[in-house]
Write an enzyme that holds these catalytic residues in place. Sequence first.
Site, PDB file in Angstrom:
ATOM      1  N   HIS A 131       0.584  -1.258   0.202  1.00 13.13           N
ATOM      2  CA  HIS A 131       0.026  -0.030   0.352  1.00 13.13           C
ATOM      3  C   HIS A 131       0.751   1.434  -0.360  1.00 13.13           C
ATOM      4  O   HIS A 131       0.321   2.014   0.052  1.00 13.13           O
ATOM      5  CB  HIS A 131      -0.673   0.100   1.214  1.00 13.13           C
ATOM      6  CG  HIS A 131      -2.136  -1.061   1.577  1.00 13.13           C
ATOM      7  ND1 HIS A 131      -2.773  -1.332   0.444  1.00 13.13           N
ATOM      8  CD2 HIS A 131      -2.274  -2.064   2.273  1.00 13.13           C
ATOM      9  CE1 HIS A 131      -3.575  -2.562   0.944  1.00 13.13           C
ATOM     10  NE2 HIS A 131      -2.995  -3.085   1.625  1.00 13.13           N
TER      11      HIS A 131
HETATM   12 ZN   LIG Z   1      -4.009  -7.272   3.207  1.00 13.08          ZN
END
Ligand SMILES: [Zn+2]
Length: 325
Positions: A131
């Site tokens: 992320h």
């Molecule tokens: Zn995850």
Amino acid sequence: MRIVYTPKYDLPAHYLGRGLHPFDLRKYSRAYKLIREWFGRRLGDLTIAPPRAIHRDELLLVHTAEYLDKLRAPAYLAQAVEVPLVAKLPAWLTDKLVLRPMRWATMGTVVAAREALAAGLAVNLSGGYHHAKPDGAEGFCSYADIAIAVAMLRREGLLGENRRIAYVDLDAHQGNGVSHCFLHDPRAFLFDVYNAGIYPAYDRLARERIDCDVPVWPGCRDDEYLGHLHDRLPGFLDSIVRGEPVGLAIYNAGTDIYAGDALGGLSISADGVLERDLFVVDQLRQRGIPTVMLLSGGYSEASHRLVANSVRRLIEKHAQPFDAT
Ligand SMILES: [Zn+2]
């Protein structure tokens, strides 16, 4: 085959406390200990410790200087790692407790990628921060270890400028940070199976960047999940190996697809996780693509056991010189 690991990967649970975030802060050492119980001291022959944490100039290959400065602010970091307590600590302490273990893990991914090129297959028992974006942290991910490893290998000349990258992301969450890191890099080919009903569902740009996009829905079970994988992955890999050679595959093997995981929202059994991992590595090895596997997410008490199970089977299957000793 090589295992890349250091006890420095663990986040200090006694400081940050358990239960503040569902993340098992010692998943890495617990997985390594279990694997060592099976193989004993011989595991040492396969294990490489990263020599140091990653340096700032190496982080700057992917991240902006503004972002790295912003990360020093405890309030910003607290939001990114979803542990409010972090906002109350001084910056030197959050660096030591939270960021430094992640810098070790990021170096671990670099070392594992180098080892994959040399030995064919390497597992970093941490990393997979999918992320993290060039200019932002989120979802417990501060450093974009995947893109940093690729950039370092290219800089070192170990990975040719034209060599393709196969990125296979089977963490329950969509790897939006990786999409953003490779947004304008046509040499990276992204395969992503993820729960479309959870974070980061809002990130349309990231989803549009995926080359083989396989959304599944909450509650998805083994048959459906593995069916998608068997249907889509071989064709994806065949399509990219037909062009420029694929120099490296990165397999982001999040165990948060496991039923009962606090965040993943899927219903995959332990056997299903093992079958998934063996299938992906087999598909990549069949095509002669050097492969690095990363742990990524996994937020249940079982996560370290799932990881250890897969790594055990991979060692038994792929570490031939190890078996011979
Ligand atoms: Zn995850």
